[in-house]
Design a protein around this motif. Structure first.
Motif, PDB file in Angstrom:
ATOM      1  N   ASP A   1       0.852  -1.388  -0.044  1.00  0.00           N
ATOM      2  CA  ASP A   1       0.078   0.242  -0.012  1.00  0.00           C
ATOM      3  C   ASP A   1       0.842   1.162  -0.023  1.00  0.00           C
ATOM      4  N   ARG A   2       1.899   1.077   0.797  1.00  0.00           N
ATOM      5  CA  ARG A   2       2.981   2.370   0.943  1.00  0.00           C
ATOM      6  C   ARG A   2       3.479   2.659  -0.543  1.00  0.00           C
TER       7      ARG A   2
ATOM      8  N   GLY B   1      -0.840  12.883  -0.604  1.00  0.00           N
ATOM      9  CA  GLY B   1      -2.188  13.227   0.321  1.00  0.00           C
ATOM     10  C   GLY B   1      -2.736  12.237   1.019  1.00  0.00           C
ATOM     11  N   SER B   2      -2.328  10.991   0.749  1.00  0.00           N
ATOM     12  CA  SER B   2      -2.691   9.648   1.464  1.00  0.00           C
ATOM     13  C   SER B   2      -2.128   9.793   2.625  1.00  0.00           C
ATOM     14  N   LYS B   3      -2.523   9.333   3.916  1.00  0.00           N
ATOM     15  CA  LYS B   3      -1.841   8.964   5.377  1.00  0.00           C
ATOM     16  C   LYS B   3      -0.705   8.074   4.932  1.00  0.00           C
ATOM     17  N   ILE B   4      -0.861   7.154   4.229  1.00  0.00           N
ATOM     18  CA  ILE B   4       0.273   6.224   4.122  1.00  0.00           C
ATOM     19  C   ILE B   4       1.271   6.461   2.994  1.00  0.00           C
ATOM     20  N   TYR B   5       1.347   7.754   2.177  1.00  0.00           N
ATOM     21  CA  TYR B   5       2.011   8.001   1.438  1.00  0.00           C
ATOM     22  C   TYR B   5       3.292   8.508   2.171  1.00  0.00           C
TER      23      TYR B   5
ATOM     24  N   ALA C   1       0.903   4.154  -2.732  1.00  0.00           N
ATOM     25  CA  ALA C   1       0.234   5.387  -2.515  1.00  0.00           C
ATOM     26  C   ALA C   1       0.356   6.551  -3.280  1.00  0.00           C
TER      27      ALA C   1
ATOM     28  N   GLU D   1       3.949  15.358   2.442  1.00  0.00           N
ATOM     29  CA  GLU D   1       2.909  14.222   1.968  1.00  0.00           C
ATOM     30  C   GLU D   1       1.771  14.842   0.929  1.00  0.00           C
ATOM     31  N   THR D   2       1.927  16.110   0.666  1.00  0.00           N
ATOM     32  CA  THR D   2       0.969  16.411  -0.342  1.00  0.00           C
ATOM     33  C   THR D   2       1.834  16.664  -1.694  1.00  0.00           C
TER      34      THR D   2
ATOM     35  N   SER E   1       7.060   5.899  -1.230  1.00  0.00           N
ATOM     36  CA  SER E   1       6.088   6.189  -2.220  1.00  0.00           C
ATOM     37  C   SER E   1       6.630   7.206  -3.177  1.00  0.00           C
TER      38      SER E   1
END
Length: 285
Positions: A159-160, A166-170, A163, A267-268, A174
């Motif tokens: 998932d990472r 903007g995702s919480k796991i990004y 990702a 993260e954005t 990623s």
């Protein structure tokens, strides 16, 4: 057993017993004991029969046999000397007509000489959970011949890797993989197909290589910005990058020159934005 048969759960346990091997946490060993899972992985890899495939952590050879059925050549990198020594024996017994296509390298994939691995075009592997991300990023860096891949990793790692901003796991994995590769999660594998059974499910990640985001900047230049931005995830980029670039004011100038809001957080941003920051930093020096 010869032909196209694959290792069953009983075969795996019998082989392990013969070699006096117990899967170890040290090397992240979880052996696949389900032939259908092997077939699924090989199918998703999309092999045409002409590829040189790199396999990392072949273990007792479950996936190796499936790859020998569909690839022109397989290079398997195995850190465990006992397993590395047995793999050619298993291939010769179960794939006598194709065993010569297998090359086994007994080494740590993170330290193996790239020349010893040849020029593989595809990586297909059940990666040890504890080193999955470093191995993927390392192979992409040192093996420019790689164009595609299918790796099985812990599901949260899958998932990472896939990702989006903007995702919480990004996070760092990623962004770094996006330097020249598109990562897509293409499936989930349950716990019961492994021995020993892991605590969480696995994810299948498809890797498709493209051109690097920048031909002017080095991977190292961009990745240093990425690492600084995520080192203190809750801080704004102006604050997080001040240690790398200079004072907060200097960091703000570089960010604005790159077209990035100084109050944004790492993260954005996508890999292109990080590359613009690295480029602006270079010209500001």
């Amino acid at each position: 057993m010869t032909g196209t048969s694959l290792l069953s759960a009983a075969d795996i346990r019998r082989l392990a017993q013969q070699l006096n091997i117990r899967p170890t946490k040290r090397w992240g060993q979880n052996f696949v004991i389900d032939p259908n899972t092997i077939r699924r992985i090989v199918d998703l890899a999309g092999l045409s029969g002409t590829e040189h495939v790199l396999e990392v952590g072949p273990g007792l050879g479950s996936l190796t046999l499936g790859l020998l059925d569909r690839a022109e050549k397989v290079t398997a990198v195995e850190i465990d000397p006992a397993l590395a020594a047995e793999l050619p024996v298993t291939a010769a017994r179960m794939r006598p007509q194709r065993a010569s296509r297998l090359t086994v390298v007994c080494d740590d994939a993170l330290r193996a000489d790239p020349e010893e691995l040849g020029d593989p075009s595809v990586v297909v592997a059940n990666l040890p959970y504890n080193v999955a991300v470093p191995v993927v990023l390392h192979l992409l860096e040192v093996l420019p011949s790689l164009s595609t891949g299918l790796v099985m990793v812990q599901e949260e790692v899958a998932d990472r890797l896939a990702a989006a901003p903007g995702s919480k796991i990004y996070g760092v994995p990623s962004v770094k993989i996006a330097w020249d590769t598109q990562a897509r999660k293409v499936g989930v594998v349950g716990k019961k197909v492994f021995w020993p059974e892991p605590r969480i499910s696995s994810g299948l990640v498809r890797l498709d290589r493209g051109a690097p985001v920048s031909s002017e900047l080095s991977r190292r230049e961009v990745f240093s910005v990425v690492e600084a931005a995520f080192a203190q995830r809750r801080k704004t980029l102006r604050a997080a990058l001040s240690g790398l670039i200079g004072s907060g004011d200097r960091a703000e100038q570089v960010l604005r020159a790159a077209g990035v809001d100084p109050q944004a957080r790492g993260e954005t941003l996508d890999i292109h934005a990080f590359a613009r920051i690295a480029e602006a930093r270079r010209y500001a020096e």
